[in-house]
Design a protein around this motif. Sequence first.
Motif, PDB file in Angstrom:
ATOM      1  N   ASN A 424       0.802  -1.223   0.000  1.00  0.00           N
ATOM      2  CA  ASN A 424       0.000   0.000   0.000  1.00  0.00           C
ATOM      3  C   ASN A 424       0.836   1.275   0.000  1.00  0.00           C
ATOM      4  N   VAL A 425       2.148   1.145  -0.059  1.00  0.00           N
ATOM      5  CA  VAL A 425       2.951   2.347  -0.190  1.00  0.00           C
ATOM      6  C   VAL A 425       2.614   3.053  -1.505  1.00  0.00           C
ATOM      7  N   MET A 426       2.125   2.303  -2.478  1.00  0.00           N
ATOM      8  CA  MET A 426       1.775   2.913  -3.764  1.00  0.00           C
ATOM      9  C   MET A 426       0.585   3.853  -3.624  1.00  0.00           C
ATOM     10  N   ASN A 427      -0.314   3.571  -2.687  1.00  0.00           N
ATOM     11  CA  ASN A 427      -1.421   4.500  -2.455  1.00  0.00           C
ATOM     12  C   ASN A 427      -0.897   5.799  -1.872  1.00  0.00           C
ATOM     13  N   LEU A 428       0.084   5.693  -0.969  1.00  0.00           N
ATOM     14  CA  LEU A 428       0.703   6.893  -0.414  1.00  0.00           C
ATOM     15  C   LEU A 428       1.381   7.705  -1.509  1.00  0.00           C
ATOM     16  N   LEU A 429       2.090   7.028  -2.396  1.00  0.00           N
ATOM     17  CA  LEU A 429       2.767   7.723  -3.493  1.00  0.00           C
ATOM     18  C   LEU A 429       1.768   8.409  -4.417  1.00  0.00           C
ATOM     19  N   ARG A 430       0.660   7.735  -4.672  1.00  0.00           N
ATOM     20  CA  ARG A 430      -0.373   8.329  -5.537  1.00  0.00           C
ATOM     21  C   ARG A 430      -0.892   9.620  -4.918  1.00  0.00           C
ATOM     22  N   LYS A 431      -1.173   9.606  -3.638  1.00  0.00           N
ATOM     23  CA  LYS A 431      -1.709  10.799  -2.977  1.00  0.00           C
ATOM     24  C   LYS A 431      -0.678  11.920  -2.970  1.00  0.00           C
ATOM     25  N   TRP A 432       0.553  11.570  -2.616  1.00  0.00           N
ATOM     26  CA  TRP A 432       1.606  12.592  -2.608  1.00  0.00           C
ATOM     27  C   TRP A 432       1.764  13.245  -3.975  1.00  0.00           C
ATOM     28  N   TYR A 433       1.820  12.404  -4.991  1.00  0.00           N
ATOM     29  CA  TYR A 433       2.129  12.961  -6.304  1.00  0.00           C
ATOM     30  C   TYR A 433       0.960  13.764  -6.862  1.00  0.00           C
ATOM     31  N   MET A 434      -0.257  13.352  -6.582  1.00  0.00           N
ATOM     32  CA  MET A 434      -1.389  14.139  -7.059  1.00  0.00           C
ATOM     33  C   MET A 434      -1.412  15.505  -6.396  1.00  0.00           C
TER      34      MET A 434
END
Length: 862
Positions: A424-434
Amino acid sequence: MRNTLPLFGLLGGLCMTTTVAFAQQPGTPSSTTASPAAPASATATASAAKKESSGPKPYKDVIPATAQTSRGAFITHKVDEKYFFEIPDSLIGREFMAITRIAKAPTGAGYGGELANRQVLRWERGPEKKLFLRVVSYQNVGADTLQPIYQAVKNSNVEPIAAAFDLKAIRKDTSVVIEVTDFFKSENQVVSLDPQTKTRYRLTTPATDRSFIQRIRSYPINTEVRVVKTFNASSAPAMPGPSPSTQLPAASVAGAVTMEINTSMILLPKKPMRKRFFDSRVGFFANGYTVYDDASQRTENETFAVRWRLEPKSAADADRQKRGQLIEPAKPIVYYIDPATPVKWRNALKQGVNDWQAAFEKAGWKNAIMAKDWDDKDTTMSLEDARYSVIRYFASDIENAYGPNVHDPRTGEILESHIGWYHNVMNLLRKWYMVQGAAVDARARKPKFDDELMAQLVRFVSSHEVGHTLGLRHNFGSSHATPVEKLRDKAYIKQFGHTPSIMDYARFNYVAQPEDGITDLFPRIGTYDIWAIEWGYKPVYETKTPEEDKVVLNKWVKSHESDAKYWFGTEINPMDPRSQSEDLGDNAMLASDYGIKNLKRILPNLPQWTREDAEDFDKLQEMYGEITGQFRRYMGHVTKYVGGIYETPKTFDQAGVVYEPTPKSLQKDAMAFLNKQLFETPTWLLDAKIMPLVRPDQGVDFIRTLQEGTLNSLFDVGRLSRLIENSSRTESYGLDEFFTDVQSGIWSELPAKKAIDTYRRNLQKAYAEKLIGMLTNPPAAVRPSSFSGPGFRFNSGPYTDVQKSDIMSVTRAYLVQLQSDIRTALPAQTDKMSRYHLEDVLVRINRALDPTRSVPEIAERK
């Protein structure tokens, strides 16, 4: 043992070593139920029989040919349901580490892979056919075994015997055999949870009938023990306090907690690596201890960097490297990709590792670091083998990744590392990058990113975590080296990136504006990272001792002292605004202003960018929270400038001071920014198209909490104390000027005779209550708890006794001033709600300034 185990991840987790206590002896029953007394003669007979049977037996009687044997660091045997260690004579007296981790955690107790305990141990022959297990301390050491003081150190630091084992068999001049079944099943501190963890989760006695050894396996340099352990759990109420306890769900329903615990027993190198002394100007994790030397007139704290051992294959290679040629190390640093990793992300993870090759080339090494796929067909390879460092992939909803290492406490040599990567680190990355990139990068404007974009994000995080496992700490000061306007310069970004270090928390370039044409928003391994690897891994051939190395390394550091790209800013400094998490550029006010412009572009588009047919508004709500969270970060970045103190570590042969106040102009700019961007109501956050979809309210109290959080931070006693200290300097920003700027900004309606809206009324009440509270119930003079650990420079700064300082005097003066300003403004205020508000605040101030007043003086209403 003073040592630090790096466990820094995206969210900045850090694990420290725990202190060992005496352990329960093997075979000690966990139950306290008394047995019926036996006749004296029977007892004596049983005692004699027990003594006779407990003595060593022929090897074949203890370890039959049918035993399941695993050969490696320690030879292990399983006979029926019993487990035995066979300890070669060559390893008795040899030190090894026992690293205990929670392999599988119960709900509410963290996650698999977390460190539970870490000790250095040593087998030692004892009397009466016993084998002792001693806990080795590296807190105090003697400089030389031949010096008299060495014995004095030993006499003052007796190492505890953690366990004693009967010798079950002795192979003359070869090895001894002990049984370890009960040792691992029962509660022995050196291979179990630390006392603080057990207290926190209210775990009591071990339930040995529900605990068992799952497996024990040996490998060339390590032996792995996996135990399913059950603890009884207290049903007493949770305890508040500095270390509050909590009841785990399992304890509530079953009265017991079960977890899987894995202990790695790793042999320390027979020949210790040459140490490289720690330098606070370069960000490496460190280890250390106190050294006693006959030649010294005081004790010395010896602190050294944590690094892998890179050595030439031969003397000829060493000569080539001395001449400036790249050579391959005898043993490269290799990270394997967990076969459980989804195929689509494997290349990105490997690229994150291989990106460090350029840094090692600068240090003189070719092919020193690499990533490889795990070979499923090779049956000799195991993920538990300490010879293999692995990027482990966990199917978990935890939004994080972390990069620990296991290192030799004697020298800092890294022995192995397993990077933890949660799905789920990818969900964190998605939020950060958006939230930081969508204003510029159209690829971030969708609820699910394309694989190509996500792979880029995975690669960046992989490089960051690998950096930790190479020994590098967070460098929160690195991004300060980049002037804010250069963050909008396409050519500059192409050459240097937006931060000199991937070890900073400088996620993405949120300063770049759409018109700048910048598409590369990612951090990458930069100038500082390459330099840090060079400092840590480039051999120093012209010297023979770590002390001589230190002189050479100091020259290396000084050669870059005038270039900000090489500066290291610690991750734990509470005072220096140059060292901050999640910030960009050399001026947080300018950078945050650009960041807010981009947030204002992103927010109105969130309903479209998070839209998914047949789905509710959860993702919209989540991203709205990310927008407000990013806004809070900007406020925090700016607030740190107020009362800020720069800290620049130096040695005696460097010019300049270590500590100096943040320039007055920047502190004034910070207060002006907060007054404009926060205390003037940020109504743009209350988007009329979004609020009814994600919140039942209209955001009145939400805005108050945003403002009050920063207000509380501004009036933190430590910050006010630093402002008092700074007042003694010329051209400094002092306490009186700070109060003037805050009060005039928050109460600007009074001299302007304007109506005061709901948001500002809330803010003004919060301000008045803050001052009233400081006057009537001043905070106690308690210095903040300090952070300790080898290599971690921590100075909390001044923290005054409020009642004996100017804080009380200035607070009273500004309440009196506010009292006068409200009285003056009330007659001219025509807005009814504004009058109610001012009358209320005036009553509160009157009572605070004169508690004996029975009827507050309020101007007659018109």
